[in-house]
Design a protein around this motif. Structure first.
Motif, short mmCIF file in Angstrom:
data_model
loop_
_atom_site.label_atom_id
_atom_site.label_comp_id
_atom_site.label_asym_id
_atom_site.label_seq_id
_atom_site.Cartn_x
_atom_site.Cartn_y
_atom_site.Cartn_z
N CYS A 90 -8.63 19.38 5.30
CA CYS A 90 -9.70 18.82 4.48
C CYS A 90 -10.73 18.08 5.32
CB CYS A 90 -9.13 17.84 3.45
SG CYS A 90 -7.79 18.48 2.42
N GLU A 91 -11.94 18.06 4.82
CA GLU A 91 -12.95 17.17 5.40
C GLU A 91 -12.48 15.75 5.14
OE1 GLU A 91 -16.81 18.14 3.92
OE2 GLU A 91 -16.58 20.28 4.36
N ALA A 92 -12.63 14.89 6.12
CA ALA A 92 -12.04 13.56 6.05
C ALA A 92 -12.50 12.74 4.84
CB ALA A 92 -12.35 12.80 7.34
N ASP A 93 -13.70 12.99 4.35
CA ASP A 93 -14.19 12.22 3.21
C ASP A 93 -14.00 12.97 1.89
OD1 ASP A 93 -16.01 14.18 3.80
OD2 ASP A 93 -17.78 12.94 3.45
N LYS A 94 -13.25 14.08 1.92
CA LYS A 94 -13.03 14.87 0.70
C LYS A 94 -11.56 15.24 0.53
CE LYS A 94 -17.68 16.90 0.76
NZ LYS A 94 -18.46 18.16 0.83
N ALA B 87 3.80 2.11 12.52
CA ALA B 87 2.85 2.97 11.81
C ALA B 87 1.85 3.56 12.78
CB ALA B 87 2.13 2.18 10.73
N ASP B 88 1.46 4.81 12.51
CA ASP B 88 0.45 5.50 13.31
C ASP B 88 -0.75 5.82 12.42
OD1 ASP B 88 2.14 5.50 15.49
OD2 ASP B 88 2.84 7.55 15.18
N PHE B 89 -1.95 5.55 12.92
CA PHE B 89 -3.19 5.83 12.19
C PHE B 89 -4.10 6.70 13.05
CE2 PHE B 89 -1.57 1.84 10.53
CZ PHE B 89 -1.71 1.99 9.15
N LEU B 90 -4.63 7.75 12.43
CA LEU B 90 -5.56 8.65 13.12
C LEU B 90 -6.99 8.18 12.89
CD1 LEU B 90 -6.13 11.32 14.65
CD2 LEU B 90 -6.21 12.45 12.41
N ARG B 91 -7.69 7.91 13.98
CA ARG B 91 -9.09 7.48 13.89
C ARG B 91 -9.95 8.66 13.43
NH1 ARG B 91 -9.29 5.88 18.57
NH2 ARG B 91 -9.20 3.60 18.41
N LEU B 92 -10.81 8.44 12.44
CA LEU B 92 -11.62 9.52 11.88
C LEU B 92 -13.07 9.38 12.30
CD1 LEU B 92 -10.24 9.59 8.21
CD2 LEU B 92 -9.58 11.07 10.13
N SER B 93 -13.62 10.49 12.75
CA SER B 93 -15.06 10.52 13.02
C SER B 93 -15.77 10.98 11.75
CB SER B 93 -15.37 11.47 14.18
OG SER B 93 -14.90 12.78 13.89
N LYS B 94 -17.07 10.93 11.75
CA LYS B 94 -17.85 11.21 10.54
C LYS B 94 -17.57 12.60 9.98
CE LYS B 94 -22.57 11.26 8.79
NZ LYS B 94 -24.01 11.06 9.11
N SER C 263 -15.04 14.78 10.87
CA SER C 263 -13.73 15.30 11.26
C SER C 263 -13.00 15.94 10.08
CB SER C 263 -12.87 14.18 11.85
OG SER C 263 -12.67 13.15 10.89
N LYS C 264 -12.12 16.87 10.44
CA LYS C 264 -11.24 17.50 9.46
C LYS C 264 -9.80 17.11 9.80
CE LYS C 264 -13.99 21.53 8.11
NZ LYS C 264 -13.97 23.01 7.91
N VAL C 265 -8.99 16.95 8.76
CA VAL C 265 -7.61 16.50 8.98
C VAL C 265 -6.67 17.39 8.18
CG1 VAL C 265 -8.17 14.11 9.49
CG2 VAL C 265 -7.87 14.81 7.12
N GLU C 266 -5.44 17.51 8.67
CA GLU C 266 -4.41 18.25 7.95
C GLU C 266 -3.54 17.26 7.20
OE1 GLU C 266 -0.67 21.24 8.98
OE2 GLU C 266 -2.52 21.35 10.18
N GLN D 5 0.82 -1.21 0.00
CA GLN D 5 0.00 0.00 0.00
C GLN D 5 0.86 1.26 0.00
OE1 GLN D 5 -3.38 0.03 2.59
NE2 GLN D 5 -3.91 -2.10 2.18
N LEU D 6 2.00 1.21 0.66
CA LEU D 6 2.93 2.34 0.60
C LEU D 6 3.38 2.59 -0.84
CD1 LEU D 6 5.15 1.72 3.75
CD2 LEU D 6 3.73 3.73 3.34
N GLY D 7 3.50 1.50 -1.60
CA GLY D 7 3.95 1.60 -2.98
C GLY D 7 2.96 2.25 -3.92
N THR D 8 1.73 2.47 -3.47
CA THR D 8 0.75 3.13 -4.34
C THR D 8 1.09 4.60 -4.57
OG1 THR D 8 -0.71 3.75 -2.49
CG2 THR D 8 -1.07 1.59 -3.51
N GLY D 9 1.87 5.17 -3.67
CA GLY D 9 2.24 6.57 -3.81
C GLY D 9 1.26 7.55 -3.19
N HIS D 10 0.08 7.05 -2.81
CA HIS D 10 -0.91 7.96 -2.21
C HIS D 10 -1.42 7.43 -0.87
CE1 HIS D 10 -4.07 5.16 -3.56
NE2 HIS D 10 -3.51 5.17 -4.74
N PHE D 11 -0.67 6.53 -0.28
CA PHE D 11 -1.09 5.91 0.98
C PHE D 11 -1.35 6.95 2.07
CE2 PHE D 11 0.13 3.94 5.10
CZ PHE D 11 -0.85 2.96 5.17
N MET D 12 -0.44 7.93 2.21
CA MET D 12 -0.54 8.89 3.29
C MET D 12 -1.71 9.87 3.12
SD MET D 12 1.80 7.79 5.27
CE MET D 12 1.76 9.05 6.54
N ASN D 13 -2.27 9.93 1.91
CA ASN D 13 -3.41 10.82 1.67
C ASN D 13 -4.69 10.05 1.43
OD1 ASN D 13 -1.89 13.19 1.85
ND2 ASN D 13 -1.25 13.05 -0.28
N SER D 14 -4.71 8.77 1.80
CA SER D 14 -5.88 7.93 1.57
C SER D 14 -6.56 7.55 2.88
CB SER D 14 -5.47 6.64 0.83
OG SER D 14 -4.93 6.92 -0.43
#
Length: 224
Positions: free
Chosen positions: A137-141, A92-99, A101-104, A53-62
């Motif tokens: 960004c809004e988490a789903d956008k 690896a660290d993953f941020l839990r997203l609420s419905k 939520s906004k993320v940087e 998944q890291l090899g996709t190139g967009h893992f950190m923004n998905s």
């Protein structure tokens, strides 16, 4: 936004360096899910799947849907630590997203219509100051990239964040200044040739001055 990714995981019962090393020997990577007003959840994932998944190139923004204990946790990758020698993932660290939520996030920029930029046609060079934009960004956008149109740009022009129409649900994380994303500059080869021509011109002027002085001296000696 990049399509959501799915990452199977298992709960991590033991913490500590020894336990983490044991997991890595088994081809597993220790990780943690945090945020969302819940306690951090220690997990481990398969190294091969994480590397893929890291090899996709967009893992950190998905958005990454982590499958854990029969449930799916919606997350955003925040950090993947790599071994300094082998570059293999070690945590690896993953941020839990609420419905709502906004993320940087950091979103890459892509420049379009370069063939329609007069400055580039004349031999100018696109000097990219920021290859990624810091966006909230809004988490789903979350956009996978930001396109920047350089149509009509001339040498000497700059592209600032205020010129960019960001997608709905996204805004710049930097709000205290109108920062530069890219500039169109003259190519270094052109600058060098101009500098060489100027230097030659100065040499010619200096030579003319010397010859004139010597001629003046000969005339003086003849008069005597």
């Amino acid at each position: 936004m990049s399509d959501a990714l799915t990452l199977p995981a298992e709960a991590r019962e033991r913490a500590g360096k020894g336990a983490s090393r044991a997991l890595r020997r088994e081809g597993r990577i220790p990780a943690v899910i945090y945020g969302g007003k819940e306690e951090p959840t220690p997990i481990h994932v398969e190294e091969k799947e994480l590397v893929k998944q890291l090899g996709t190139g967009h893992f950190m923004n998905s958005i990454v849907q982590i499958e854990l204990g029969g449930k799916t946790v919606r997350t955003l990758p925040k950090d993947v630590a790599l071994h300094p020698v082998t570059d293999r993932p070690i945590h690896a660290d993953f941020l839990r997203l609420s419905k709502d939520s906004k993320v940087e996030v950091l979103v890459p920029v892509v420049f379009t219509n370069e063939e329609k930029a007069p400055g580039l046609k004349k031999g100018g060079v696109l000097n990219v100051v920021r290859h990624e934009l810091e966006l909230v960004c809004e988490a789903d956008k979350i956009p996978s990239e930001i396109e920047i149109d350089v149509t009509g740009k001339e040498v000497g022009d700059s592209i600032h964040i205020s010129e960019i129409a960001l997608p709905t649900g996204s805004e710049s994380a930097i709000t205290d200044r109108d920062f530069t994303i890219a500039t169109l500059v003259a190519p270094s080869a052109l600058k060098k040739s101009e500098g060489a021509a100027a230097a030659e011109g100065e040499d010619e002027v200096a030579a003319d001055e010397v010859e004139a002085t010597e001629q003046g001296g000969d005339e003086g000696e003849g008069d005597e």
